[in-house]
Motif scaffolding. Structure first.
Motif, short mmCIF file in Angstrom:
data_model
loop_
_atom_site.label_atom_id
_atom_site.label_comp_id
_atom_site.label_asym_id
_atom_site.label_seq_id
_atom_site.Cartn_x
_atom_site.Cartn_y
_atom_site.Cartn_z
N GLU A 117 -33.35 -19.99 4.73
CA GLU A 117 -34.14 -19.26 5.74
C GLU A 117 -33.67 -19.60 7.14
O GLU A 117 -33.53 -18.73 7.99
N VAL A 118 -33.44 -20.89 7.37
CA VAL A 118 -33.06 -21.36 8.70
C VAL A 118 -31.65 -20.92 9.06
O VAL A 118 -31.40 -20.49 10.18
N VAL A 119 -30.73 -21.02 8.12
CA VAL A 119 -29.33 -20.70 8.42
C VAL A 119 -29.01 -19.23 8.17
O VAL A 119 -27.86 -18.83 8.17
N GLY A 120 -30.03 -18.43 7.96
CA GLY A 120 -29.83 -16.99 7.86
C GLY A 120 -29.27 -16.52 6.53
O GLY A 120 -28.44 -15.62 6.49
N GLY A 121 -29.68 -17.16 5.45
CA GLY A 121 -29.30 -16.69 4.12
C GLY A 121 -27.92 -17.13 3.67
O GLY A 121 -27.54 -16.88 2.55
N THR A 122 -27.15 -17.80 4.53
CA THR A 122 -25.84 -18.28 4.08
C THR A 122 -26.06 -19.48 3.18
O THR A 122 -27.13 -20.07 3.17
N SER A 123 -25.04 -19.84 2.44
CA SER A 123 -25.21 -20.96 1.50
C SER A 123 -24.75 -22.27 2.12
O SER A 123 -24.21 -23.13 1.43
N GLY A 126 -24.52 -34.74 13.20
CA GLY A 126 -24.96 -33.64 14.06
C GLY A 126 -25.57 -32.49 13.28
O GLY A 126 -25.74 -31.41 13.81
N GLU A 127 -25.90 -32.72 12.03
CA GLU A 127 -26.50 -31.68 11.21
C GLU A 127 -27.58 -32.29 10.32
O GLU A 127 -27.53 -33.47 10.00
N ILE A 128 -28.55 -31.47 9.95
CA ILE A 128 -29.58 -31.94 9.01
C ILE A 128 -29.18 -31.44 7.63
O ILE A 128 -29.05 -30.24 7.41
N ASP A 129 -28.97 -32.38 6.70
CA ASP A 129 -28.63 -31.97 5.34
C ASP A 129 -29.92 -31.89 4.51
O ASP A 129 -31.01 -32.15 5.02
N THR A 188 -26.13 -27.52 5.33
CA THR A 188 -26.73 -28.26 6.45
C THR A 188 -27.30 -27.30 7.48
O THR A 188 -26.89 -26.14 7.55
N ILE A 189 -28.22 -27.82 8.29
CA ILE A 189 -28.79 -27.06 9.40
C ILE A 189 -28.16 -27.62 10.68
O ILE A 189 -28.37 -28.79 11.00
N SER A 190 -27.42 -26.79 11.38
CA SER A 190 -26.83 -27.25 12.64
C SER A 190 -27.91 -27.18 13.73
O SER A 190 -28.96 -26.55 13.55
#
Length: 146
Positions: free
Chosen positions: A89-95, A60-63, A98-100
């Motif tokens: 950029e997509v996850v708002g600067g967090t480390s 359910g996530e893009i790694d 994966t992209i949910s």
């Protein structure tokens, strides 16, 4: 060793994943923040298909590998550093690694122009305008030469 049910199990996994993404889409459809968004339900359906295509770990996530393959498939291979920058950029600067789907939708529907959003939108526009000639190219004559 693979079980004989591998295909069925995978199909079930994908259908459960689609149900999960559909419920997230429902939440976005009823979110007043996106009430003004044109064709929201068709956009969400398109985003869901694109997301499922590249959720290669089926969690359910893009790694990062899913992102790498997504961009390679679009003919835009990136370095590991560029991929990490795009992810942050997509996850708002967090480390996060994966992209949910929520991150993905926030990127696609949000006002920020993340590089990944621009690439995906450009790829979508290219497909609409591209009219492929079917069959072999036409015959050339000497008069066609410059």
């Amino acid at each position: 060793m693979d079980s004989a049910q591998g295909g069925k199990a995978y199909g079930l996994l994908k259908s459960q994943q689609e149900d999960r993404l559909n419920s997230i889409n429902e939440a976005f459809l009823s979110d007043p923040q996106y009430a003004e968004e044109e064709d929201l339900s068709s956009k969400l359906e398109m985003f869901k298909k694109k997301y499922m295509e590249f959720d290669l770990n089926d969690k359910g996530e893009i790694d990062i590998m899913g992102l790498k393959r997504m961009l390679e498939k679009l003919g835009m291979a990136k370095t590991h550093r560029e991929l990490k920058k795009m992810m942050s950029e997509v996850v708002g600067g967090t480390s996060k690694e994966t992209i949910s789907y929520n991150d993905f939708l926030n990127m696609m529907l949000g006002k920020r122009n993340a590089i990944l959003k621009l690439i995906l939108m450009f790829e979508g526009m290219g497909k609409e305008q591209e009219s492929k000639d079917v069959g072999p190219p036409g015959r050339k004559t000497f008069s066609d030469l410059p």
